[in-house]
Design a protein around this motif. Structure first.
Motif, PDB file in Angstrom:
ATOM      1  N   PHE A 168       0.853  -1.185   0.000  1.00  0.00           N
ATOM      2  CA  PHE A 168       0.000   0.000   0.000  1.00  0.00           C
ATOM      3  C   PHE A 168       0.890   1.236   0.000  1.00  0.00           C
ATOM      4  N   HIS A 169       0.333   2.317  -0.501  1.00  0.00           N
ATOM      5  CA  HIS A 169       1.037   3.601  -0.561  1.00  0.00           C
ATOM      6  C   HIS A 169      -0.005   4.676  -0.342  1.00  0.00           C
ATOM      7  N   HIS A 170       0.201   5.499   0.679  1.00  0.00           N
ATOM      8  CA  HIS A 170      -0.794   6.504   1.035  1.00  0.00           C
ATOM      9  C   HIS A 170      -0.114   7.849   1.227  1.00  0.00           C
ATOM     10  N   GLU A 171      -0.578   8.852   0.488  1.00  0.00           N
ATOM     11  CA  GLU A 171      -0.049  10.197   0.665  1.00  0.00           C
ATOM     12  C   GLU A 171      -0.523  10.764   1.999  1.00  0.00           C
ATOM     13  N   GLY A 172       0.328  11.604   2.590  1.00  0.00           N
ATOM     14  CA  GLY A 172      -0.069  12.212   3.848  1.00  0.00           C
ATOM     15  C   GLY A 172       1.061  13.010   4.452  1.00  0.00           C
ATOM     16  N   PRO A 173       0.769  13.764   5.470  1.00  0.00           N
ATOM     17  CA  PRO A 173       1.778  14.620   6.105  1.00  0.00           C
ATOM     18  C   PRO A 173       2.573  13.876   7.165  1.00  0.00           C
ATOM     19  N   TYR A 174       3.351  12.883   6.758  1.00  0.00           N
ATOM     20  CA  TYR A 174       4.078  12.056   7.706  1.00  0.00           C
ATOM     21  C   TYR A 174       5.541  12.486   7.762  1.00  0.00           C
ATOM     22  N   ARG A 175       6.140  12.496   8.966  1.00  0.00           N
ATOM     23  CA  ARG A 175       7.376  13.222   9.170  1.00  0.00           C
ATOM     24  C   ARG A 175       8.472  12.456   9.893  1.00  0.00           C
ATOM     25  N   SER A 176       8.325  11.166  10.124  1.00  0.00           N
ATOM     26  CA  SER A 176       9.367  10.443  10.851  1.00  0.00           C
ATOM     27  C   SER A 176       9.396   8.996  10.425  1.00  0.00           C
ATOM     28  N   SER A 177      10.472   8.304  10.791  1.00  0.00           N
ATOM     29  CA  SER A 177      10.462   6.849  10.710  1.00  0.00           C
ATOM     30  C   SER A 177       9.363   6.329  11.625  1.00  0.00           C
ATOM     31  N   PRO A 178       8.739   5.213  11.261  1.00  0.00           N
ATOM     32  CA  PRO A 178       7.642   4.692  12.070  1.00  0.00           C
ATOM     33  C   PRO A 178       8.090   3.652  13.088  1.00  0.00           C
ATOM     34  N   ALA A 179       7.143   3.218  13.895  1.00  0.00           N
ATOM     35  CA  ALA A 179       7.300   2.068  14.787  1.00  0.00           C
ATOM     36  C   ALA A 179       6.011   1.266  14.720  1.00  0.00           C
ATOM     37  N   VAL A 180       6.105  -0.035  14.895  1.00  0.00           N
ATOM     38  CA  VAL A 180       4.938  -0.916  14.874  1.00  0.00           C
ATOM     39  C   VAL A 180       4.728  -1.481  16.271  1.00  0.00           C
ATOM     40  N   ALA A 181       3.481  -1.426  16.755  1.00  0.00           N
ATOM     41  CA  ALA A 181       3.180  -1.918  18.103  1.00  0.00           C
ATOM     42  C   ALA A 181       1.861  -2.677  18.082  1.00  0.00           C
ATOM     43  N   PRO A 182       1.735  -3.733  18.887  1.00  0.00           N
ATOM     44  CA  PRO A 182       0.457  -4.457  18.971  1.00  0.00           C
ATOM     45  C   PRO A 182      -0.620  -3.571  19.566  1.00  0.00           C
ATOM     46  N   ALA A 183      -1.863  -3.753  19.083  1.00  0.00           N
ATOM     47  CA  ALA A 183      -2.985  -2.949  19.547  1.00  0.00           C
ATOM     48  C   ALA A 183      -4.093  -3.870  20.029  1.00  0.00           C
ATOM     49  N   GLU A 184      -4.397  -3.829  21.323  1.00  0.00           N
ATOM     50  CA  GLU A 184      -5.428  -4.702  21.874  1.00  0.00           C
ATOM     51  C   GLU A 184      -6.793  -4.446  21.241  1.00  0.00           C
ATOM     52  N   ALA A 185      -7.025  -3.233  20.802  1.00  0.00           N
ATOM     53  CA  ALA A 185      -8.337  -2.869  20.277  1.00  0.00           C
ATOM     54  C   ALA A 185      -8.568  -3.371  18.858  1.00  0.00           C
ATOM     55  N   TYR A 186      -7.532  -3.912  18.204  1.00  0.00           N
ATOM     56  CA  TYR A 186      -7.650  -4.318  16.813  1.00  0.00           C
ATOM     57  C   TYR A 186      -7.030  -5.696  16.617  1.00  0.00           C
ATOM     58  N   THR A 187      -7.348  -6.293  15.487  1.00  0.00           N
ATOM     59  CA  THR A 187      -6.764  -7.592  15.149  1.00  0.00           C
ATOM     60  C   THR A 187      -5.483  -7.439  14.343  1.00  0.00           C
ATOM     61  N   SER A 188      -5.050  -6.216  14.083  1.00  0.00           N
ATOM     62  CA  SER A 188      -3.766  -5.975  13.439  1.00  0.00           C
ATOM     63  C   SER A 188      -3.011  -4.932  14.239  1.00  0.00           C
ATOM     64  N   GLU A 189      -1.727  -4.791  13.939  1.00  0.00           N
ATOM     65  CA  GLU A 189      -0.886  -3.872  14.699  1.00  0.00           C
ATOM     66  C   GLU A 189      -1.097  -2.425  14.246  1.00  0.00           C
ATOM     67  N   THR A 190      -0.580  -1.505  15.051  1.00  0.00           N
ATOM     68  CA  THR A 190      -0.664  -0.080  14.746  1.00  0.00           C
ATOM     69  C   THR A 190       0.701   0.436  14.320  1.00  0.00           C
ATOM     70  N   LEU A 191       0.719   1.196  13.251  1.00  0.00           N
ATOM     71  CA  LEU A 191       1.911   1.863  12.757  1.00  0.00           C
ATOM     72  C   LEU A 191       1.879   3.292  13.291  1.00  0.00           C
ATOM     73  N   VAL A 192       2.850   3.640  14.137  1.00  0.00           N
ATOM     74  CA  VAL A 192       2.884   4.957  14.778  1.00  0.00           C
ATOM     75  C   VAL A 192       4.021   5.770  14.173  1.00  0.00           C
ATOM     76  N   LEU A 193       3.736   7.033  13.846  1.00  0.00           N
ATOM     77  CA  LEU A 193       4.756   7.926  13.323  1.00  0.00           C
ATOM     78  C   LEU A 193       4.305   9.363  13.516  1.00  0.00           C
ATOM     79  N   ALA A 194       5.249  10.286  13.363  1.00  0.00           N
ATOM     80  CA  ALA A 194       4.924  11.697  13.509  1.00  0.00           C
ATOM     81  C   ALA A 194       4.155  12.173  12.291  1.00  0.00           C
ATOM     82  N   GLY A 195       3.095  12.944  12.532  1.00  0.00           N
ATOM     83  CA  GLY A 195       2.354  13.564  11.456  1.00  0.00           C
ATOM     84  C   GLY A 195       2.755  15.015  11.319  1.00  0.00           C
TER      85      GLY A 195
END
Length: 414
Positions: free
Chosen positions: A113-140
């Protein structure tokens, strides 16, 4: 196909979640359209900028191309505007950021996937209890965002179920090398730690909903804060902030354990090791005691560095300087004594180390250089038209973002 919907626990407590896209968009998100499933991972993880939570830039099990190199694949992403953000590699998926965010297959560079957006840092991936997939966290563009790590689904020309939450903040400063940059997050044991330079704060964040476990201001009482990427080791978070301060915080409570000042201004992001906390600055590196922040040793390289960080591997510290000769330096971790220095290699950059080789962006960041970690001898130089950033390293391959639209994978040459 595994639905990327909120878990049962999340549905029961959805009223308290801070989810930007709302419940309906989360329920529509799937993984199959954005990312093909992999039955078995073929690449080991390089999960953070500078590899690990401590920021060493080193994985003892990782291997790079070695003494020769060639291009394995190169992908051009439209409207990518790549900067120097380091890619990360998690669960056989390569995540790259350059204005937008993209997920690629590491073997062939296929775009998942490729999504345009105002993203500004390297990301990190962390498990998310609220979802069945992980969350990708980065600076916007303002604050930090949590995204679906599997990309969500394309529906009527829009990406649905992609953005999960966001936090407010000020827009980061502009960089002449690409999009504005911000401190990358660090994920440890299901918690994401951010050092938000726009708000002079540290925070521990829940990856499911963006809610803060704790937060604290950094530096406002003195010189204005502006913390860089934190380093986390053994339950302690270390951070440095302008002009010459370093501090340690308890990761559970956010309580400050100590604060210290180094001799030189313009401190850069720290690296945490069992032997001490390494704080680079404009003219050198200071090693601080992990328990109380007292100085253990000081190494001066005589440069005027305003960007970058140090790497640590097998008892050696690797640091770059931007004097006329642009050295990369190897320094003994225990004593601070210089082991070697090699000229005409580095700029203000972040070295990484794998399998006895140091990889550094060089000159005007228009080439990547491989240097022998024991001797300082140069193995090879890889030139890129618009420059390259800090690589991720896995199973004989280097992954790096170019300065414009390119993403590269480099492997051993013949």
């Amino acid at each position: 196909m595994v639905l990327d919907s909120p878990s049962r626990r999340s549905l029961l407590g959805v009223g308290s979640a801070v989810v930007a896209g709302g419940l309906s968009s989360s329920l529509l998100a799937t993984t199959g359209d954005a990312q093909s499933a992999t039955s078995e991972s073929t690449f080991t993880d390089w999960p953070l900028e500078r590899c690990d939570p401590a920021g060493t830039g080193y994985d003892p099990d990782a291997t790079g191309p070695g003494p020769t190199v060639r291009e394995k694949w190169r992908v051009e992403l439209d409207d990518f505007r790549g900067g120097r953000a380091s890619p990360i590699l998690v669960d056989d998926t390569l995540y790259v950021v350059g204005g937008g965010v993209a997920a690629l297959g590491p073997e062939r560079g296929d775009v998942r996937f490729h999504h345009e957006g105002p993203y500004r840092s390297s990301p990190a991936v962390a498990p998310a209890e609220a979802y069945t997939s992980e969350t990708l966290v980065l600076a916007g563009a303002r604050g930090y965002v949590g995204l679906n790590a599997r990309g969500g689904r394309e529906l009527f020309g829009r990406r649905v179920g992609f953005e999960r939450w966001w936090q407010g903040g000020d827009e980061p400063e502009f960089s002449t090398f690409g999009p504005p940059t911000a401190s990358p997050p660090v994920a440890v044991d299901g918690v994401v730690y951010v050092a938000d330079a726009s708000a002079d704060r540290l925070a521990a964040v829940d990856p499911s909903n963006g809610r803060e476990h704790w937060s604290t201001e950094v530096g406002r009482e003195s010189y204005g804060g502006h913390p860089g990427r934190p380093a986390v080791l053994d339950g302690t978070l270390y951070v440095s902030y302008w002009p010459n301060s370093a501090a340690a915080y308890d990761t559970e409570t956010g309580e400050r354990l100590w604060r210290s000042e180094v001799k030189e201004q313009s401190v850069l992001p720290p690296t945490a090791t069992a032997e001490g906390v390494l704080v680079p600055d404009r003219t050198g590196v200071t090693a601080l005691d992990r328990e109380d922040g007292s100085e253990r040793w000081r190494y001066d390289h005589g440069g005027n560095v305003t960007d970058g960080a140090v790497a640590v591997a097998e008892g050696t510290v690797f640091v770059t300087s931007n004097t006329d000769e642009r050295f990369v330096h190897a320094v003994d971790l225990e004593t601070g004594e210089e082991r070697w220095r090699t000229p005409n290699v580095a700029g203000e950059t972040v070295p990484v180390v794998a399998d006895g080789v140091v990889y550094v962006s060089a000159r005007g960041y228009d080439e990547l250089v491989a240097v022998d970690a024991d001797t300082g001898d140069v193995h090879w130089r890889f030139e890129a038209e618009y420059g390259v950033g800090t690589p991720a390293v896995s199973d004989g391959v280097l992954f790096l973002a170019g300065g414009y639209r390119s993403v590269y994978a480099l492997e051993a040459g013949r």
